[in-house]
Design an enzyme around this catalytic site. Sequence first.
Site, mmCIF file in Angstrom:
data_model
loop_
_atom_site.group_PDB
_atom_site.id
_atom_site.type_symbol
_atom_site.label_atom_id
_atom_site.label_comp_id
_atom_site.label_asym_id
_atom_site.label_seq_id
_atom_site.Cartn_x
_atom_site.Cartn_y
_atom_site.Cartn_z
ATOM 1 N N THR A 43 -34.821 -7.054 -43.659
ATOM 2 C CA THR A 43 -34.983 -7.353 -42.159
ATOM 3 C C THR A 43 -33.725 -7.083 -41.380
ATOM 4 O O THR A 43 -33.719 -6.994 -40.018
ATOM 5 C CB THR A 43 -35.762 -8.573 -41.915
ATOM 6 N N ASP B 48 -32.261 -9.485 -56.943
ATOM 7 C CA ASP B 48 -32.423 -9.964 -55.849
ATOM 8 C C ASP B 48 -30.878 -9.961 -55.178
ATOM 9 O O ASP B 48 -30.746 -10.924 -54.034
ATOM 10 C CB ASP B 48 -33.197 -11.434 -55.612
#
Length: 303
Positions: free
Chosen positions: A85, A256
């Site tokens: 994002t 991640d």
Amino acid sequence: MSPTTNAARQPSAEPTCPPPDPHPRKPTYVPPPGACDAHFHVFGPGDVFPYAPKRPFTPHDQPKETLLALHRFLGFERGVFVQSTCHGTDHRALLDLLATTDGRYRGVALLDPDTPDDEILRLNAAGVCGVRFNFLPHLGGRPSIDGMRAVMEKVAPFGWHVEVHVTGKELLDSLDLITSIKAKVVIDHVGRVDVAEGTSGFAFGALKRLLDRGTIWVKLSGVDRISRSGPPFADAVALARALARHAPQRVLWGTDWPHPNISRFMPNDGELVDLIPQIAEDERTRRLMLVDNPTEFFGFPKG
């Protein structure tokens, strides 16, 4: 609200979350040839690939060169870049990595319902194979269902998968939505279930039932995110291990990296790799999780 639009805010020009551990330890565990890191991000550099004006957080620059060096160090030959994002729907950093990795990497996009068709064509040709929807409040909150459906309709002709980033409670609230998706689905980060509930929790049980459907996978990444005990994240590893035992053909694994918005237990990536044998307890399951499953799910060449 569109699937990837965050509430209006004035983003900080300075990083608002810590960088990853700059000194990953060389793992003892050696991944098999063709192993895939199925979930990572690349951030910037901001002066080349600017961050989104309405981003929910500002990261430290973590460019592709750092990521690729880390993969060589850890022993991963393939990877999946998940758009963050902080870059919004500007996929230039993702496309730059895909253009320079000879088909060994895939991408997951963030799209709005008004994304032009020619942009989706461009992303697909570059190696993007999925679209992600974030449900977490700090990343913009639950997306518009109509917006999600519009995006999924746009990408359906290309066979893209749908990636769902939810917490355990949101997973329970979204079961009907998730099971209605006609494409392949992957749930991020062990569904971010509450480790305090253990394997008997409602969300964990629902996640197992989703895997039983045969069209839904889960990423056994982010154990550091859901752990309450801290390194070596034994409480979260136990949940990941239970899922790998339950549905070995429906699990994927990822670092991640660079671990955005971690506030408590910033993991060491080498130590995360050494948790793989604890999650996938036998060689067959490890090969499924790291090689065979990602080859099938993300469309990598076989062999």
